[in-house]
Structures are given as structure tokens and as C-alpha cells.
Write a protein that holds these residues in place. Structure first.
Motif, short mmCIF file in Angstrom:
data_model
loop_
_atom_site.label_atom_id
_atom_site.label_comp_id
_atom_site.label_asym_id
_atom_site.label_seq_id
_atom_site.Cartn_x
_atom_site.Cartn_y
_atom_site.Cartn_z
N GLY A 321 0.81 -1.22 0.00
CA GLY A 321 0.00 0.00 0.00
C GLY A 321 0.83 1.26 0.00
O GLY A 321 0.54 2.21 -0.74
N ILE A 352 -8.79 5.01 -3.74
CA ILE A 352 -8.87 4.30 -2.46
C ILE A 352 -9.49 2.92 -2.65
O ILE A 352 -9.00 1.92 -2.09
CB ILE A 352 -9.67 5.13 -1.44
CG1 ILE A 352 -8.88 6.39 -1.06
CG2 ILE A 352 -9.99 4.31 -0.20
CD1 ILE A 352 -9.65 7.36 -0.19
N ASN A 353 -10.55 2.84 -3.43
CA ASN A 353 -11.19 1.54 -3.69
C ASN A 353 -10.25 0.59 -4.43
O ASN A 353 -10.24 -0.62 -4.17
CB ASN A 353 -12.48 1.73 -4.49
CG ASN A 353 -13.58 2.36 -3.65
OD1 ASN A 353 -13.57 2.26 -2.42
ND2 ASN A 353 -14.52 3.01 -4.31
N LEU A 356 -7.66 -0.66 -1.93
CA LEU A 356 -8.30 -1.62 -1.05
C LEU A 356 -8.49 -2.96 -1.75
O LEU A 356 -8.27 -4.02 -1.15
CB LEU A 356 -9.66 -1.07 -0.58
CG LEU A 356 -10.48 -2.01 0.31
CD1 LEU A 356 -9.74 -2.30 1.61
CD2 LEU A 356 -11.86 -1.41 0.59
N ILE A 360 -6.95 -6.46 -0.41
CA ILE A 360 -7.84 -7.58 -0.06
C ILE A 360 -7.47 -8.83 -0.87
O ILE A 360 -7.49 -9.95 -0.35
CB ILE A 360 -9.32 -7.19 -0.30
CG1 ILE A 360 -9.75 -6.11 0.69
CG2 ILE A 360 -10.21 -8.41 -0.18
CD1 ILE A 360 -9.70 -6.54 2.14
N SER A 388 -7.79 -8.09 6.86
CA SER A 388 -8.79 -7.32 6.12
C SER A 388 -9.14 -6.04 6.86
O SER A 388 -9.29 -4.98 6.25
CB SER A 388 -10.06 -8.16 5.91
OG SER A 388 -9.79 -9.29 5.11
N SER A 391 -6.40 -3.71 6.27
CA SER A 391 -6.46 -3.19 4.90
C SER A 391 -7.48 -2.06 4.79
O SER A 391 -7.23 -1.04 4.13
CB SER A 391 -6.82 -4.32 3.92
OG SER A 391 -5.83 -5.35 3.94
N PHE A 392 -8.65 -2.24 5.42
CA PHE A 392 -9.67 -1.18 5.40
C PHE A 392 -9.15 0.07 6.10
O PHE A 392 -9.34 1.19 5.61
CB PHE A 392 -10.95 -1.68 6.08
CG PHE A 392 -11.86 -2.42 5.15
CD1 PHE A 392 -12.79 -1.73 4.38
CD2 PHE A 392 -11.80 -3.79 5.03
CE1 PHE A 392 -13.65 -2.40 3.51
CE2 PHE A 392 -12.64 -4.48 4.17
CZ PHE A 392 -13.57 -3.79 3.41
N ALA A 395 -6.49 1.76 3.87
CA ALA A 395 -7.02 2.42 2.68
C ALA A 395 -7.83 3.67 3.03
O ALA A 395 -7.65 4.74 2.42
CB ALA A 395 -7.88 1.44 1.88
N PHE A 396 -8.73 3.56 4.02
CA PHE A 396 -9.67 4.65 4.29
C PHE A 396 -9.16 5.67 5.30
O PHE A 396 -9.72 6.76 5.40
CB PHE A 396 -11.00 4.09 4.77
CG PHE A 396 -11.79 3.43 3.68
CD1 PHE A 396 -12.47 4.19 2.74
CD2 PHE A 396 -11.82 2.05 3.56
CE1 PHE A 396 -13.19 3.59 1.72
CE2 PHE A 396 -12.54 1.43 2.55
CZ PHE A 396 -13.22 2.20 1.62
#
Length: 404
Positions: A321, A352-353, A356, A360, A388, A391-392, A395-396
Motif C-alpha cells: 500500500g 482508495i477503492n 483496497l 484484499i 482485512s 487493509s480497510f 485504505a480509508f
């Protein structure tokens, strides 16, 4: 007449400042924590492997091959530039002090690499009972002497432009060093040293007579190697920050076209399509993703401890990331892209999506591997869940904060 000492100092300071500026961006606090964890993990697995090592394991051959590669592979960067072919080459007979200082710096850096690699091999050397610590330090002194000779021999071959001859000479020199190092480590230290001394004299005298006396330095080769070396550094730095000097290479990768075809051809998915395309074809984003994935799989195959496996995945997700952050500004200098009727907020959401999604996918593949290796679906499911969640968050929260 040029002042060679001032020229070398100026070039050295410029190169050092440029490398330092990018290094500060590359090795930030968070990244260093992850690297530290990976080093600790590697050291732990290394020790575990040594404890389980079979008595028949060819330690001496492995050490000889690794040290042989370290001895022979000797990049020499002279900090020369293309204009030097016009302004400096006619006065090349005055440039010897410049090259002497360059070789001194190269020898120092290469000697440091020899010391680091040697100490990494020390546990294997002692575990295999190839010698004592005192004998190891004597071997280290021999290796440093070998390296200095290899720096000289590599420099001599900068007078020959034929790439094929370079590769043939490098192969035979590597073969000679592997055999002699094996004799020194496994058979007889004194006899191995005597053989290497004879080889060193023969190579030095023959190279001097056949190359130094008959050929001059190929400045074109030196400049090309300097450009290649800096290009490698720029590519590495580009994984962490935007390097304006780097000309982005585009790779077709037609075998990955099916991925792009699965992205909906609609306005809200404009940047998702573009980021997917850039990830697959531009720069080294895709190669970095594959390398880190394979590395994580290899490390995970050596252990079945839950927290260790989870830590490896978290570190891998972070590294992937973090090195994909420059991808957000990949199209910032494209005038055509700026004309697209797409809001900036849609660009951020798409980026961002996309990040992610990649994290994932990495998490799912790694968890499946854990399930296969450990035969425990509970550990695999827990790793999938916690990774996971990370990861969220990454990313967010982390990524969103970095791009705002």
C-alpha cells in the motif's frame, strides 16, 4: 585546465545530496518499523532453519557461491555525465586523480557490503562447524583483499566495450572465485590462499598487458553505466515518491488485458479503469506487487506460528500500500486527463477503492496459502479477518490522509 579535485567533490556532493533527499522520503519512521520487523522475522526464520539443518547440507558450497557473487559483482559508478564526452574527454589524461577517488569510494562501499554479507553468513559458518570465530575473521580479511582486487579487475575491463567479452570474463572469474572459496572454506585454508594468490598475480599481469597497455577507458561505457545505475535508484525511489527525472516505461502486458475488460465502461469508473491500466502497464507497480507477494509466501512457508504469519501479512500489506501511494498522482501531468468531466472526489474514491481491492486480494491469497500450509482453517480465517480490518484502515484512514 580543469581542477580535477574540485570537479570530483562537486559531483560527489551533488550525487550524495540527491540520494540523501530521496532516501529520507523512502526510509521514513513507519517504513523503518516494517523493515525492522521483516529483519527480525528473517533472523528468526534463519535461526530456525539452522536448528533444523541436516548434517549433509552443503553449507560450504552455499557460502562459496554467495561470497563468490559478492566478490565478482562490482558496479562502478563514476558520476560522469554526457557533456563530459565533449568537455572532459579531450583532457582525459588529467582525469586520473578523479578516477582514483572514485575507485576509493567504490572500494569502501563494496568492502562494507562484504562485511555485512559475511556476518550474515557467520551463523551458518559456525553451525556447520567450518571453523571458529577467529578463523572467520581471518577469512573476512581475505575476502576484503579479494574484493579490492576485483574492483581493480572490473575497472580494467571498462576499457573493453564488447558486452559478450565482459560476460564471458565475469562468468569465468565468478567460477574461479567459487572454486577457490570452496577450497579455502572446506578443504585447506593455506593451499586455497596460495592458489588464489597465483590466480590474482596471473589475472593482474595478463589484464595489464592485454588491456591496460592496449586500450583506453571507454567513457561512453562509463556514462551509460552511470545512467543505468541512477535509473535503478530512481525506480526504487519512485515506489515511495514521485521522481520527476524518471521517464516512465510502459509495458503492454497483453496477457493482463482481460482485467481491464472487466472494468465497467461508464463515467463513474473512469479513474478505476485508468488506475488499473497504470498499475498493470506503467512503471514497476505490478512487478513490485508480485515480488512482495512471492516474498511473503516464501517467508510464510518456513513457519506455522499464527502471530508470526499474521505479522508477515500485515507488513506485506503495508509495504504494498505504501509503495502504491505515488500511483495517485500518476496522471497529474497529463493535460488530456485534466479535461475529463470527472470530479476530484471521484478520483480519490476510485483510487482508495482500487488500493483496497489490491490489498484484499493479497490478504485472500495469503490466507489461502496459510490454510494449505498449516491445515488450520481457523488460523487462516483469523488472519483473513484481522488483515482485512488492517487493509480497510490503511485504505480509508492512512491512504486518505496521505493524498488529502
Amino acid at each position: 585546465m580543469i581542477n580535477v579535485k574540485e570537479l570530483w567533490k562537486k559531483r560527489f556532493d551533488e550525487t550524495r545530496q540527491e540520494i540523501s533527499s530521496y532516501a529520507r522520503l523512502m526510509f521514513n519512521d513507519h517504513f523503518m518499523i516494517v523493515i525492522l520487523f521483516m529483519l527480525i522475522a528473517g533472523a528468526y526464520l534463519y535461526q530456525q532453519s539452522l536448528d533444523k539443518m541436516s548434517p549433509s547440507f552443503p553449507s560450504s558450497i552455499v557460502i562459496a557461491v554467495i561470497l563468490g557473487l559478492v566478490m565478482v559483482i562490482t558496479p562502478i559508478y563514476t558520476m560522469l555525465k554526457e557533456p563530459d564526452l565533449v568537455f572532459r574527454w579531450p583532457q582525459s589524461h588529467h582525469m586520473q586523480p578523479y578516477f582514483n577517488r572514485t575507485l576509493l569510494v567504490v572500494s569502501s562501499i563494496q568492502s562494507f557490503i562484504v562485511i555485512v554479507v559475511s556476518f550474515m553468513l557467520l551463523p551458518l559458518y559456525l553451525a556447520s562447524e567450518l571453523g571458529s570465530k577467529n578463523q572467520f575473521f581471518l577469512l573476512l580479511a581475505v575476502l576484503l583483499a579479494m574484493k579490492i582486487f576485483n574492483v581493480y579487475w572490473t575497472w580494467v575491463w571498462k576499457r573493453v566495450y564488447d558486452v559478450t567479452l565482459h560476460r564471458i570474463e565475469l562468468f569465468f572469474r565468478l567460477l574461479i572465485h567459487i572454486v577457490l572459496l570452496y577450497v579455502i572454506i572446506e578443504k585447506n585454508f593455506v593451499q586455497g590462499m596460495m592458489l588464489w594468490g597465483i590466480v590474482a598475480v596471473i589475472l593482474t599481469v595478463s589484464y595489464y598487458g592485454m588491456i591496460v597497455k592496449k586500450h583506453s577507458l571507454k567513457w561512453e561505457l562509463l556514462i551509460e553505466e552511470q545512467k543505468t545505475g541512477m535509473l535503478r535508484f530512481y525506480k526504487a525511489a519512485n515506489q515511495f515518491t514521485d521522481v520527476q527525472k524518471l521517464a516512465m516505461q510502459v509495458r503492454p502486458r497483453r496477457y493482463m488485458t482481460w482485467v481491464l475488460k472487466n472494468v465497467p465502461f461508464q463515467q463513474p469508473y473512469t479513474y478505476l479503469y485508468m488506475y488499473t491500466r497504470a498499475f498493470l502497464r506503467a512503471g514497476d507497480y505490478f512487478g513490485m506487487y508480485i515480488r512482495l507477494t512471492v516474498l511473503a509466501f516464501i517467508i510464510a512457508s518456513f513457519t506455522n506460528q499464527f502471530y508470526f504469519l499474521l505479522g508477515i501479512l500485515i507488513a506485506t500489506v503495508y509495504l504494498i500500500g505504501y509503495q502504491l501511494i505515488p500511483l495517485y498522482r500518476h496522471y497529474d501531468h497529463s493535460m488530456m486527463v485534466q479535461l475529463y468531466p470527472v470530479k476530484e472526489e471521484d478520483k480519490k474514491i476510485a483510487y482508495i477503492n482500487f488500493i483496497l481491492m489490491l490489498l484484499i486480494i493479497e490478504t485472500i491469497l495469503y490466507s489461502a496459502l496459510v490454510w494449505i500450509f498449516t491445515k488450520s482453517w481457523v488460523d487462516a480465517a483469523n488472519i483473513l479477518f484481522f488483515a482485512s480490518m488492517f487493509s480497510f484502515w490503511f485504505a480509508f484512514k492512512y491512504i486518505k490522509k496521505r493524498i488529502d
